[in-house]
Write a protein that holds these residues in place. Structure first.
Motif, PDB file in Angstrom:
ATOM      1  N   THR A 192       8.314   3.762  -5.795  1.00 52.88           N
ATOM      2  CA  THR A 192       7.232   4.213  -4.929  1.00 52.88           C
ATOM      3  C   THR A 192       6.223   4.994  -5.764  1.00 52.88           C
ATOM      4  OG1 THR A 192       8.329   6.308  -4.435  1.00 52.88           O
ATOM      5  CG2 THR A 192       8.831   4.427  -2.985  1.00 52.88           C
ATOM      6  N   GLY A 223       3.661   3.651   3.329  1.00 54.14           N
ATOM      7  CA  GLY A 223       2.290   3.602   2.832  1.00 54.14           C
ATOM      8  C   GLY A 223       1.487   2.499   3.502  1.00 54.14           C
ATOM      9  N   PRO A 224       0.611   1.823   2.762  1.00 54.54           N
ATOM     10  CA  PRO A 224       0.369   2.007   1.319  1.00 54.54           C
ATOM     11  C   PRO A 224      -0.521   3.212   1.028  1.00 54.54           C
ATOM     12  CG  PRO A 224      -1.078   0.306   2.152  1.00 54.54           C
ATOM     13  CD  PRO A 224      -0.198   0.706   3.311  1.00 54.54           C
ATOM     14  N   THR A 226      -3.229   4.870  -2.093  1.00 54.34           N
ATOM     15  CA  THR A 226      -3.964   4.773  -3.354  1.00 54.34           C
ATOM     16  C   THR A 226      -4.183   6.204  -3.826  1.00 54.34           C
ATOM     17  OG1 THR A 226      -5.063   2.730  -2.687  1.00 54.34           O
ATOM     18  CG2 THR A 226      -6.050   3.952  -4.509  1.00 54.34           C
ATOM     19  N   HIS A 268      -4.649   0.013   0.014  1.00 55.12           N
ATOM     20  CA  HIS A 268      -4.055  -0.515  -1.219  1.00 55.12           C
ATOM     21  C   HIS A 268      -5.208  -1.020  -2.082  1.00 55.12           C
ATOM     22  CE1 HIS A 268      -2.112  -3.686  -3.690  1.00 55.12           C
ATOM     23  NE2 HIS A 268      -0.988  -3.028  -3.508  1.00 55.12           N
ATOM     24  N   ASN A 344       4.792   0.757  -2.863  1.00 56.38           N
ATOM     25  CA  ASN A 344       4.074   1.290  -1.692  1.00 56.38           C
ATOM     26  C   ASN A 344       2.671   1.776  -2.030  1.00 56.38           C
ATOM     27  OD1 ASN A 344       4.690   3.685  -3.032  1.00 56.38           O
ATOM     28  ND2 ASN A 344       5.219   4.809  -1.156  1.00 56.38           N
ATOM     29  N   GLY A 345       2.112   1.256  -3.131  1.00 57.11           N
ATOM     30  CA  GLY A 345       0.732   1.615  -3.438  1.00 57.11           C
ATOM     31  C   GLY A 345       0.415   1.602  -4.916  1.00 57.11           C
TER      32      GLY A 345
END
Length: 362
Positions: A192, A223-224, A226, A268, A344-345
């Motif tokens: 993650t 998430g995602p 950033t 994302h 997740n990102g």
């Protein structure tokens, strides 16, 4: 005399077809075959080995024992990082791979190989983050900024895989296609954003701030996210340490602005995605609310015409429309440190601070 000459020439002309037929019959070979398609093209690993600008990627292939696989039946699309892409990561000679785990290298190479022959023309025009399977069983995200709607006469045709620019398109090999990219694609399997940051000590002060203001635990959820992450030296240049962050009074300082401003929730974004949206939708920047706050995050990008590197700048703003306070912000000018993909990102290194504590007073 003239009549005899014409008759002689006529007889010669009649003999030529018969002579040509005899000549062809004398040259006949029962085993003569028409050249097959791709017969004169090299297989994937062989092509890479013989290309000067791909020597570092071939060294990784050798170290990982992947040459026979990439010379296999395919079809493959090999996303080959150029030598300069590795040099951005500090890998300058083949022997540098000797220090690396061969299984990790194998995974990295497999994630640069698609399990199909993918031409530039196969990718949807103005498609964003179209997913394709790799030999590693993972996916890569392809984005093609073709043209601004209504201006298809002058297409940009900027193609990206996981944020890496394609600098040489559709190179034919005997068992597929090569697309040359200007960055090594970075993905940490089974991780993650939180895992990625926690495993890198150079971001420990940033992590301290996220924990202090209750922003850390979310980075381990679906998430995602950033995330734009400053390294320790960026904080230390402003005399900010983990200890000074822990001493901040959460009742006095807005953690959502001071540290939450570095996190875009439910998005994302490869850095190149922002550039793609600029081309296809005329959106000059990403603009969105800081989660749970009235302030805005603004991220804009620049693509270098010669290198195809995409860099970015980011700042925080009070109201979106004038009059507003616009804080100077920071930039991400090192493409090799952006586009770190997790499950997740994404994490992007940022070489500056968006706000100082004194600017985040409630």
């Amino acid at each position: 005399m003239l009549m005899k000459r014409k008759k002689f020439i006529k007889n010669i002309l009649l003999l030529i077809p018969a002579f040509m037929l005899m000549l062809l019959n004398s040259c006949k070979h029962d085993d003569l075959q028409i050249t097959k398609e791709n017969e004169n093209l090299r297989l994937g690993a062989d092509f890479i080995r013989n290309n000067y600008d791909m020597t570092l990627f071939y060294a990784a292939i050798q170290k990982a024992g992947m040459a026979d696989v990439l010379n296999g039946q395919g079809p493959f699309t090999i996303l080959v990082p150029s030598n300069s892409a590795f040099q951005q990561l500090g890998i300058t000679k083949p022997s540098d791979f000797d220090k690396m785990n061969s299984d990790s290298l194998k995974g990295m190479i497999q994630r640069h190989v698609l399990t199909q022959r993918l031409l530039f023309s196969d990718i949807p025009v103005n498609g964003v983050d179209i997913r394709y399977q790799t030999l590693a069983g993972t996916e890569v995200y392809a984005s093609l900024a073709g043209y601004i709607p209504g201006n298809s006469q002058y297409p940009a045709n900027n193609l990206y895989f996981n944020g890496s620019s394609v600098t040489r398109k559709d190179v034919n090999i005997a068992n597929g296609i090569i697309q040359v990219i200007n960055k090594v694609m970075k993905y940490t399997p089974r991780s993650t954003v939180q895992d990625w940051l926690a495993s890198r000590p150079q971001y420990s002060i940033f992590v301290s701030g996220l924990k202090k203001f209750g922003l850390w635990s979310q980075l381990n959820t679906t998430g995602p996210f950033t995330v734009f992450a400053p390294q320790n030296n960026v904080f230390e240049a402003q005399n900010i340490t983990a200890a000074s962050i822990m001493a901040l009074d959460t009742a006095v300082y807005s953690g959502r602005r001071l540290f939450g401003g570095y996190i875009i929730n439910k998005k994302h974004y490869f850095i190149s995605d922002i550039n793609v949206f600029y081309i296809i939708n005329s959106e000059p920047a990403y603009v969105g609310h800081i989660t749970g706050d009235s302030w805005y995050q603004v991220v804009s990008t620049t693509r270098d015409y010669f290198t195809a590197d995409v860099t970015y700048s980011m700042n925080l703003r009070t109201p979106i429309n004038y009059p507003y306070d616009n804080y100077p912000g920071a930039a991400g000018l090192l493409p090799a440190l952006t586009d770190n993909l997790t499950d997740n990102g994404l994490v992007h290194d940022i070489q500056g601070l968006l706000l100082l504590p004194v600017q985040a007073l409630k």
